[in-house]
Motif scaffolding. Structure first.
Motif, PDB file in Angstrom:
ATOM      1  N   PHE A 142      54.624  20.861  85.273  1.00  0.00           N
ATOM      2  CA  PHE A 142      55.431  19.949  84.454  1.00  0.00           C
ATOM      3  C   PHE A 142      56.865  19.851  84.977  1.00  0.00           C
ATOM      4  N   ALA A 143      57.386  20.951  85.505  1.00  0.00           N
ATOM      5  CA  ALA A 143      58.732  20.931  86.091  1.00  0.00           C
ATOM      6  C   ALA A 143      58.767  20.044  87.328  1.00  0.00           C
ATOM      7  N   LYS A 146      58.759  16.456  86.265  1.00  0.00           N
ATOM      8  CA  LYS A 146      60.095  16.108  85.762  1.00  0.00           C
ATOM      9  C   LYS A 146      61.071  15.862  86.914  1.00  0.00           C
ATOM     10  N   ALA A 172      53.377  16.085  79.657  1.00  0.00           N
ATOM     11  CA  ALA A 172      54.549  15.733  80.471  1.00  0.00           C
ATOM     12  C   ALA A 172      55.439  14.753  79.719  1.00  0.00           C
ATOM     13  N   LYS A 173      54.815  13.813  79.020  1.00  0.00           N
ATOM     14  CA  LYS A 173      55.561  12.825  78.239  1.00  0.00           C
ATOM     15  C   LYS A 173      56.311  13.491  77.088  1.00  0.00           C
ATOM     16  N   LEU A 175      57.320  16.649  76.987  1.00  0.00           N
ATOM     17  CA  LEU A 175      58.356  17.529  77.528  1.00  0.00           C
ATOM     18  C   LEU A 175      59.505  16.759  78.174  1.00  0.00           C
ATOM     19  N   SER A 176      59.168  15.660  78.846  1.00  0.00           N
ATOM     20  CA  SER A 176      60.190  14.875  79.546  1.00  0.00           C
ATOM     21  C   SER A 176      59.699  13.437  79.680  1.00  0.00           C
ATOM     22  N   SER A 179      58.157  11.394  82.816  1.00  0.00           N
ATOM     23  CA  SER A 179      57.602  12.227  83.884  1.00  0.00           C
ATOM     24  C   SER A 179      56.081  12.143  83.954  1.00  0.00           C
ATOM     25  N   GLU A 180      55.462  11.631  82.903  1.00  0.00           N
ATOM     26  CA  GLU A 180      54.003  11.501  82.909  1.00  0.00           C
ATOM     27  C   GLU A 180      53.524  10.594  84.040  1.00  0.00           C
ATOM     28  N   ASN A 182      54.280  10.810  86.966  1.00  0.00           N
ATOM     29  CA  ASN A 182      54.120  11.619  88.173  1.00  0.00           C
ATOM     30  C   ASN A 182      52.883  12.517  88.140  1.00  0.00           C
TER      31      ASN A 182
END
Length: 348
Positions: A142-143, A146, A172-173, A175-176, A179-180, A182
């Protein structure tokens, strides 16, 4: 021939008795039952689990139950043709996930069929990376997303394999946001195909299972086929019921480190995503409710006896019997959750 009043009355009584007997028979499973499954493999988990249940049901009711691995499309067709109880079906969450993902041949099973009891869970659905990967955990993945890195995930689209990928994009969405994009799918086929995408460096992460991939996690670090688990999707309460020795050289406690809550894949701001691959019966929607009840009663008694649970756990299944009514409510709730996840990652 002259018919007397007594003969006519006797014939009428016999006709009524025959009709009554026919109704009674129609309300029970026939002597020979074909149990179709949504898989064409006789070596996979669907066949293995169905065979355990079929044998127990046949012994309990004194009937013959033959498991027929015809695949999902043919299984649904066979079920549609038979409302007498001669044909029953066992499948798993793919039956409704295929519909949610729009896979051809998958109607909504909650509308076109009767849902029967759940019988077991395969807790093995998992995601893995090469042992040489820079990603040590889902947090790392996930990082990376992001930070703008593309993370390629090999899946077989349209069902059990894809739902965890959808959950990764959703997490991912959460958390940030943004970024999903990616977290990207590498659409492929069978487990061997997914493995090969990893070995050919076409994917960073693959969908797999404890049963199929644990052997590769035991390989030396410098072996190009060596893998590591990063996520097991099963609920912790499910995994905790597995044998303590786990599978292969991976113990239950080791497996739990890759599952919620130790491995976090957020569903929303307060809850982690989990997925248990559950097996359950499906019936023709016009099958007599008395047969539904007969199967529920037989399985209630089978699971109360306790022997079937031993066989299931030996094969790394988690016993999970729910009678038809409870199973319907439970599976509908699961479907609603996953439907929302899919909607959330496809909405603008």
């Amino acid at each position: 021939m002259t018919f007397t009043r007594r003969m006519i009355l006797s014939f009428a009584a016999a006709t009524v008795l025959s009709a009554s007997s026919y109704v009674a028979v129609a309300q029970e499973l026939p002597r020979n039952v074909r149990l179709v499954i949504g898989s064409k493999s006789t070596g996979g988990d669907t066949y293995q689990n169905s065979a355990i249940v079929a044998e127990a049901l046949a012994e309990k009711l004194g009937i013959n139950v033959k498991v027929d691995a015809v695949g999902a499309t043919e299984a649904f067709k066979a079920l549609n043709r038979d409302s007498r109880g001669t044909t029953l079906m066992i499948f798993h969450d793919q039956s409704y996930l295929g519909n949610l993902y729009g896979v051809q041949g998958y109607a909504n099973p909650f509308e076109g069929y009767k849902i029967g009891p759940t019988v077991a869970i395969n807790p093995g659905n998992a995601y893995l990376v090469p042992k040489s990967s820079k990603y040590q955990s889902m947090d790392d993945i996930f990082a990376a997303a992001k930070a703008g890195d593309k993370v390629r995930v090999a899946i077989q689209p349209g069902g059990v394999s894809e739902i965890g990928f959808s959950a990764m994009k959703n997490a991912a969405k959460v958390l940030s946001p943004g970024s999903e994009a990616n977290i990207v799918a590498v659409n492929t086929g069978s487990q061997s195909d997914k493995n090969q995408t990893m070995w050919d460096d076409l994917a960073d992460v693959i969908n797999g299972s404890i049963q199929a991939n644990e052997q590769f996690t035991q390989l030396p670090d410098d072996d190009r086929k060596a893998m590591r688990f990063v996520w097991i999707t099963a609920r912790p309460a499910t995994l905790e019921q597995a044998p303590a020795q786990g599978m292969g050289n991976t113990t239950r406690d080791q497996m739990l480190k890759f599952a919620a809550p130790e491995t976090k894949v957020p569903l929303d701001d307060s809850e982690n995503f989990t997925f248990d691959k559950e097996f359950f019966f499906l019936y023709n929607q016009d099958m007599d409710d008395a047969i539904v009840q007969q199967i529920d009663t037989a399985l209630t008694e089978i699971y109360a006896a306790g022997e079937i649970q031993k066989r299931q756990k030996e094969a790394f299944f988690i016993p999970n019997f729910l009678p038809s009514g409870e199973a319907l409510a439970h599976l509908q709730a699961k479907r609603s959750t996953y439907e929302q996840v899919i909607k959330d990652i496809t909405s603008n």
